[in-house]
Design a protein around this motif. Structure first.
Motif, PDB file in Angstrom:
ATOM      1  N   GLY A 198       0.737  -0.929  -0.091  1.00 34.80           N
ATOM      2  CA  GLY A 198       0.213  -0.093  -0.144  1.00 34.80           C
ATOM      3  C   GLY A 198       0.845   1.424  -0.028  1.00 34.80           C
ATOM      4  N   ALA A 199       2.268   1.481   0.915  1.00 35.89           N
ATOM      5  CA  ALA A 199       2.910   2.558   0.485  1.00 35.89           C
ATOM      6  C   ALA A 199       3.457   2.825  -0.590  1.00 35.89           C
ATOM      7  N   THR A 200       3.879   1.816  -0.785  1.00 38.07           N
ATOM      8  CA  THR A 200       4.738   1.986  -1.928  1.00 38.07           C
ATOM      9  C   THR A 200       3.919   1.989  -3.321  1.00 38.07           C
ATOM     10  N   GLY A 201       2.391   1.322  -3.456  1.00 38.93           N
ATOM     11  CA  GLY A 201       1.362   2.102  -4.349  1.00 38.93           C
ATOM     12  C   GLY A 201       1.159   3.298  -4.166  1.00 38.93           C
ATOM     13  N   GLY A 202       1.216   3.998  -2.638  1.00 39.24           N
ATOM     14  CA  GLY A 202       0.865   5.374  -3.250  1.00 39.24           C
ATOM     15  C   GLY A 202       1.977   6.167  -2.871  1.00 39.24           C
ATOM     16  N   GLY A 203       3.090   5.813  -3.085  1.00 38.12           N
ATOM     17  CA  GLY A 203       4.401   6.663  -3.031  1.00 38.12           C
ATOM     18  C   GLY A 203       4.497   6.764  -4.536  1.00 38.12           C
ATOM     19  N   ILE A 204       3.640   5.831  -5.574  1.00 39.64           N
ATOM     20  CA  ILE A 204       3.912   5.951  -6.271  1.00 39.64           C
ATOM     21  C   ILE A 204       3.330   6.085  -7.281  1.00 39.64           C
ATOM     22  N   VAL A 205       2.420   6.477  -7.075  1.00 42.10           N
ATOM     23  CA  VAL A 205       1.024   7.437  -7.508  1.00 42.10           C
ATOM     24  C   VAL A 205       1.233   8.939  -7.474  1.00 42.10           C
ATOM     25  N   LEU A 206       2.421   9.102  -6.147  1.00 32.20           N
ATOM     26  CA  LEU A 206       2.415  10.657  -5.784  1.00 32.20           C
ATOM     27  C   LEU A 206       3.503  10.973  -6.553  1.00 32.20           C
ATOM     28  N   LEU A 207       4.362  10.858  -7.413  1.00 33.79           N
ATOM     29  CA  LEU A 207       5.716  10.960  -7.628  1.00 33.79           C
ATOM     30  C   LEU A 207       5.224  10.639  -9.110  1.00 33.79           C
ATOM     31  N   VAL A 208       3.995  10.282  -9.392  1.00 31.31           N
ATOM     32  CA  VAL A 208       2.932  10.309 -10.883  1.00 31.31           C
ATOM     33  C   VAL A 208       2.403  11.859 -10.582  1.00 31.31           C
ATOM     34  N   LEU A 209       2.201  12.233  -9.785  1.00 29.03           N
ATOM     35  CA  LEU A 209       1.179  12.733  -9.624  1.00 29.03           C
ATOM     36  C   LEU A 209       2.186  14.572  -9.803  1.00 29.03           C
ATOM     37  N   LEU A 210       3.649  14.497  -9.080  1.00 29.63           N
ATOM     38  CA  LEU A 210       4.082  15.682  -8.877  1.00 29.63           C
ATOM     39  C   LEU A 210       5.012  15.465 -10.356  1.00 29.63           C
ATOM     40  N   ILE A 211       4.862  14.566 -10.879  1.00 33.82           N
ATOM     41  CA  ILE A 211       5.731  14.892 -12.443  1.00 33.82           C
ATOM     42  C   ILE A 211       4.576  15.202 -13.417  1.00 33.82           C
ATOM     43  N   ILE A 212       3.416  15.467 -13.099  1.00 37.58           N
ATOM     44  CA  ILE A 212       2.524  15.767 -14.136  1.00 37.58           C
ATOM     45  C   ILE A 212       2.351  17.502 -13.387  1.00 37.58           C
ATOM     46  N   ILE A 213       2.663  17.597 -12.426  1.00 38.34           N
ATOM     47  CA  ILE A 213       2.129  18.727 -11.622  1.00 38.34           C
ATOM     48  C   ILE A 213       3.778  19.585 -12.364  1.00 38.34           C
ATOM     49  N   CYS A 214       4.586  19.394 -12.207  1.00 35.78           N
ATOM     50  CA  CYS A 214       6.036  19.843 -13.047  1.00 35.78           C
ATOM     51  C   CYS A 214       6.025  20.106 -14.531  1.00 35.78           C
ATOM     52  N   ASN A 215       6.016  19.325 -14.833  1.00 34.73           N
ATOM     53  CA  ASN A 215       5.300  18.809 -16.191  1.00 34.73           C
ATOM     54  C   ASN A 215       4.778  20.363 -16.810  1.00 34.73           C
ATOM     55  N   ARG A 216       3.362  20.830 -15.798  1.00 33.71           N
ATOM     56  CA  ARG A 216       2.385  21.696 -16.762  1.00 33.71           C
ATOM     57  C   ARG A 216       3.101  22.952 -15.916  1.00 33.71           C
ATOM     58  N   VAL A 217       3.912  23.341 -14.918  1.00 33.00           N
ATOM     59  CA  VAL A 217       4.440  24.239 -14.221  1.00 33.00           C
ATOM     60  C   VAL A 217       5.914  24.747 -15.838  1.00 33.00           C
ATOM     61  N   LYS A 218       6.476  24.063 -16.029  1.00 37.18           N
ATOM     62  CA  LYS A 218       7.015  24.251 -17.121  1.00 37.18           C
ATOM     63  C   LYS A 218       6.869  24.755 -18.208  1.00 37.18           C
ATOM     64  N   ARG A 219       5.551  24.136 -18.791  1.00 33.14           N
ATOM     65  CA  ARG A 219       4.546  23.969 -19.893  1.00 33.14           C
ATOM     66  C   ARG A 219       4.182  26.114 -19.983  1.00 33.14           C
ATOM     67  N   ALA A 220       3.735  26.123 -18.563  1.00 31.89           N
ATOM     68  CA  ALA A 220       3.444  27.530 -18.227  1.00 31.89           C
ATOM     69  C   ALA A 220       4.452  28.605 -18.087  1.00 31.89           C
ATOM     70  N   HIS A 221       6.060  28.029 -17.764  1.00 32.03           N
ATOM     71  CA  HIS A 221       6.752  28.636 -17.953  1.00 32.03           C
ATOM     72  C   HIS A 221       7.760  29.347 -19.326  1.00 32.03           C
ATOM     73  N   HIS A 222       6.977  28.366 -20.101  1.00 35.88           N
ATOM     74  CA  HIS A 222       8.002  28.342 -21.419  1.00 35.88           C
ATOM     75  C   HIS A 222       6.766  28.739 -22.164  1.00 35.88           C
ATOM     76  N   CYS A 223       5.327  29.018 -21.945  1.00 38.51           N
ATOM     77  CA  CYS A 223       4.356  29.353 -22.175  1.00 38.51           C
ATOM     78  C   CYS A 223       4.736  31.455 -22.211  1.00 38.51           C
ATOM     79  N   GLN A 224       4.879  31.500 -21.529  1.00 41.83           N
ATOM     80  CA  GLN A 224       4.938  33.163 -20.786  1.00 41.83           C
ATOM     81  C   GLN A 224       6.399  33.532 -21.436  1.00 41.83           C
TER      82      GLN A 224
END
Length: 222
Positions: A160-186
């Protein structure tokens, strides 16, 4: 006189042999001795089968299979005839179902216990009777509650902990990608905008006035 005595002796001997053979035939043969585990509130199948030749050689009126739970005050559960009919003494509020397969190569008389309760746990017997009190064969089943070991619990927690960690990591990657895209567009917007020179700057106005003054100065006119 002697002939009559000999006849009676032979007759008694024949009766004795028949009686002894009947007793031996009704001793009952243990077919299997099985242990099963199940979780509470789940369903469990208690298997029971007998050889076809055993049934065919004893297929007489009154031959039946009886399910018994030895560890209860009311042990009798159900009687299944050779025609596949079921007569319940206690169906546990319709939680027990029968699935007789009489005509198969290995005739079955299994029962299904649904929504297992604590009172359902214990020692069961599936017994083949030829007549009342004549036991031909039987199957023993010991039904116990499945216990989850500490190692199993630990593995479940880690999973359960490993699965939760993987989900959290995926969410962080998605958020970082969106932030980078927004910064690049700006940045792209900022570089693409035209730069306008402020012609009203006071310094430029001052420079122009100085040039005019120098032209009117007599020193520079010499």
């Amino acid at each position: 006189m002697c002939v009559n005595i000999i006849c009676w002796i032979l007759h008694l001997f024949t009766i004795s042999i028949t009686f002894i053979h009947g007793l031996l035939a009704c001793q009952g043969e243990l077919i299997t001795n099985t242990s099963l585990t199940t979780g509470l509130q789940s369903d469990v199948l208690l298997p029971c089968s007998f050889k076809l030749d055993l049934l065919q050689s004893n297929k007489k009126e009154g031959t039946c299979v009886v399910w018994i739970q030895h560890t209860t005050a009311n042990p009798d559960i159900v009687e299944i005839t050779m025609e596949g009919e079921s007569k319940f003494w206690n169906d546990r509020d319709r939680r027990i179902k029968t699935f007789p397969k009489i005509n198969s190569e290995l005739p079955e008389f299994s029962i299904l216990i649904r929504n297992v309760q604590q009172s359902d746990l214990g020692h069961y017997g599936c017994k083949l009777f030829r007549e009342t009190g004549c036991l031909l064969a039987y199957v023993n089943i010991d039904l116990q509650e499945a216990v989850v070991s500490d190692n199993t619990v630990t593995w479940l927690i880690l999973a359960g902990a490993t699965g939760g960690g993987i989900v959290l990591l995926v969410l962080l990657i998605i958020i970082c990608n969106r932030v980078k895209r927004a910064h690049h567009c700006q940045n792209t917007r900022n570089t693409s905008e035209p730069v306008y020179e402020n012609t009203s700057d006071s310094s430029k106005t001052k420079s122009i006035n100085e040039k005019r003054t120098s032209r009117n100065n007599p020193i520079y006119n010499l």
